[in-house]
Structure formats: structure tokens, C-alpha cells
Design a protein around this motif. Structure first.
Motif, PDB file in Angstrom:
ATOM      1  N   SER A  72       0.857  -1.187   0.000  1.00  0.00           N
ATOM      2  CA  SER A  72       0.000   0.000   0.000  1.00  0.00           C
ATOM      3  C   SER A  72       0.892   1.236   0.000  1.00  0.00           C
ATOM      4  N   ILE A  73       0.264   2.391  -0.037  1.00  0.00           N
ATOM      5  CA  ILE A  73       1.001   3.632   0.187  1.00  0.00           C
ATOM      6  C   ILE A  73       1.361   3.710   1.669  1.00  0.00           C
ATOM      7  N   ALA A  74       2.209   4.633   2.042  1.00  0.00           N
ATOM      8  CA  ALA A  74       2.564   4.832   3.444  1.00  0.00           C
ATOM      9  C   ALA A  74       1.391   5.447   4.205  1.00  0.00           C
ATOM     10  N   ALA A  75       1.292   5.118   5.490  1.00  0.00           N
ATOM     11  CA  ALA A  75       0.246   5.691   6.332  1.00  0.00           C
ATOM     12  C   ALA A  75       0.360   7.217   6.296  1.00  0.00           C
ATOM     13  N   PRO A  76      -0.706   7.898   5.927  1.00  0.00           N
ATOM     14  CA  PRO A  76      -0.648   9.360   5.838  1.00  0.00           C
ATOM     15  C   PRO A  76      -0.364  10.029   7.189  1.00  0.00           C
ATOM     16  N   PHE A  77       0.097  11.262   7.138  1.00  0.00           N
ATOM     17  CA  PHE A  77       0.345  12.068   8.323  1.00  0.00           C
ATOM     18  C   PHE A  77      -0.926  12.115   9.173  1.00  0.00           C
ATOM     19  N   GLY A  78      -0.812  11.829  10.452  1.00  0.00           N
ATOM     20  CA  GLY A  78      -1.941  11.890  11.375  1.00  0.00           C
ATOM     21  C   GLY A  78      -2.767  10.620  11.464  1.00  0.00           C
ATOM     22  N   CYS A  79      -2.468   9.610  10.665  1.00  0.00           N
ATOM     23  CA  CYS A  79      -3.243   8.363  10.671  1.00  0.00           C
ATOM     24  C   CYS A  79      -2.480   7.276  11.408  1.00  0.00           C
ATOM     25  N   SER A  80      -2.989   6.890  12.563  1.00  0.00           N
ATOM     26  CA  SER A  80      -2.292   5.890  13.368  1.00  0.00           C
ATOM     27  C   SER A  80      -3.029   4.556  13.415  1.00  0.00           C
ATOM     28  N   VAL A  81      -4.135   4.455  12.681  1.00  0.00           N
ATOM     29  CA  VAL A  81      -4.912   3.217  12.631  1.00  0.00           C
ATOM     30  C   VAL A  81      -5.237   2.905  11.178  1.00  0.00           C
ATOM     31  N   VAL A  82      -5.167   1.620  10.835  1.00  0.00           N
ATOM     32  CA  VAL A  82      -5.571   1.173   9.505  1.00  0.00           C
ATOM     33  C   VAL A  82      -6.625   0.078   9.678  1.00  0.00           C
ATOM     34  N   ARG A  83      -7.643   0.138   8.837  1.00  0.00           N
ATOM     35  CA  ARG A  83      -8.677  -0.899   8.800  1.00  0.00           C
ATOM     36  C   ARG A  83      -8.472  -1.678   7.516  1.00  0.00           C
TER      37      ARG A  83
ATOM     38  N   LEU B 244      -5.416  -2.297  12.846  1.00  0.00           N
ATOM     39  CA  LEU B 244      -4.041  -2.319  13.343  1.00  0.00           C
ATOM     40  C   LEU B 244      -3.574  -0.899  13.618  1.00  0.00           C
ATOM     41  N   THR B 245      -2.708  -0.746  14.601  1.00  0.00           N
ATOM     42  CA  THR B 245      -2.055   0.546  14.779  1.00  0.00           C
ATOM     43  C   THR B 245      -0.848   0.591  13.849  1.00  0.00           C
ATOM     44  N   VAL B 246      -0.572   1.759  13.316  1.00  0.00           N
ATOM     45  CA  VAL B 246       0.544   1.944  12.390  1.00  0.00           C
ATOM     46  C   VAL B 246       1.310   3.202  12.761  1.00  0.00           C
TER      47      VAL B 246
ATOM     48  N   LYS C  13       3.680   0.876   5.823  1.00  0.00           N
ATOM     49  CA  LYS C  13       2.924   0.400   4.671  1.00  0.00           C
ATOM     50  C   LYS C  13       2.375  -0.975   5.018  1.00  0.00           C
ATOM     51  N   ILE C  14       1.367  -1.393   4.282  1.00  0.00           N
ATOM     52  CA  ILE C  14       0.792  -2.720   4.432  1.00  0.00           C
ATOM     53  C   ILE C  14       1.183  -3.529   3.204  1.00  0.00           C
ATOM     54  N   ALA C  15       1.712  -4.731   3.417  1.00  0.00           N
ATOM     55  CA  ALA C  15       2.047  -5.626   2.314  1.00  0.00           C
ATOM     56  C   ALA C  15       1.093  -6.813   2.340  1.00  0.00           C
ATOM     57  N   VAL C  16       0.667  -7.252   1.154  1.00  0.00           N
ATOM     58  CA  VAL C  16      -0.284  -8.362   1.033  1.00  0.00           C
ATOM     59  C   VAL C  16       0.224  -9.378   0.018  1.00  0.00           C
ATOM     60  N   VAL C  17      -0.149 -10.640   0.228  1.00  0.00           N
ATOM     61  CA  VAL C  17       0.202 -11.707  -0.710  1.00  0.00           C
ATOM     62  C   VAL C  17      -0.796 -12.853  -0.515  1.00  0.00           C
TER      63      VAL C  17
END
Length: 107
Positions: free
Chosen positions: A26-37, A74-76, A89-93
Motif C-alpha cells: 500500500s502507500i505509506a500511512a498518511p500524516f496523522g493516521c495511526s490506525v488502519v482498517r 491495526l495501529t501503524v 505500509k501494508i504488504a499483502v500476498v
């Protein structure tokens, strides 16, 4: 008894990452974003493996499995400045087949 956490986050942005047998990021977690769904959508029997970090590579022998139709929070580590790209970033496979993983950055 486990403690139940009630949470509410503001959606910053979202995108999809196509998961195949080759690791994708994925792209990098944007500024101010500490959680990803994360939520995965795929066919029966396909497993999606995820990992996170500054430059992660997903592997079918490590990482977390996201089941079809489930949501994972997840916290990022967010990017450290506006417009930067040093956040997690989030990696998937997948082991076989393809899947779509929705990555929603939350603040």
C-alpha cells in the motif's frame, strides 16, 4: 473477562491493493493516521497474508491471515510530516489466486 474497547475513527482515505502470489504494498500511512482498517475480499479457500512496516514484504509463511469478509484494525506508524512517505505500509500476498484488500487509513 476481556475488556471491550469501543472506538470511533475518522476516515482519512482508502484504497485497494490487489493481492496475488507476489507481494504488493500500500502507500505509506498518511500524516496523522495511526490506525488502519483492512478487509479482504476473495474466493473460497484463498488466504491473504499481511504484514506491516516501513518497507514490508508479505510472505505466506509469516504474517497475519485476513479471512474473507472480516475487518482487521491495526495501529501503524504514520508519516512524520505532511506530504511525506516514511510511515508504515501494508504488504499483502496470497498463496494461490487473487484477492482485493481494502486499506482504510483512519485518524
Amino acid at each position: 473477562m476481556a475488556r471491550q474497547n469501543v472506538f470511533a475513527y475518522r476516515l482519512h482515505s482508502a484504497a485497494t491493493v490487489d493481492a496475488t502470489t507476489d507481494s504488493a504494498q500500500s502507500i505509506a500511512a498518511p500524516f496523522g493516521c495511526s490506525v488502519v482498517r483492512l478487509s479482504a475480499h476473495h474466493g473460497n479457500g484463498i488466504k491473504v497474508f499481511i504484514t506491516q512496516g516501513s518497507n514490508p514484504t508479505a510472505s505466506t509463511t509469516a504474517g497475519m491471515i485476513v479471512e474473507h469478509g472480516t475487518e482487521v484494525y491495526l495501529t501503524v506508524a504514520p508519516t512524520t510530516s505532511v506530504g511525506g512517505s516514511d510511515g508504515d505500509k501494508i504488504a499483502v500476498v496470497t498463496a494461490t489466486g487473487t484477492a482485493t484488500v481494502n486499506v482504510a487509513w483512519m485518524e
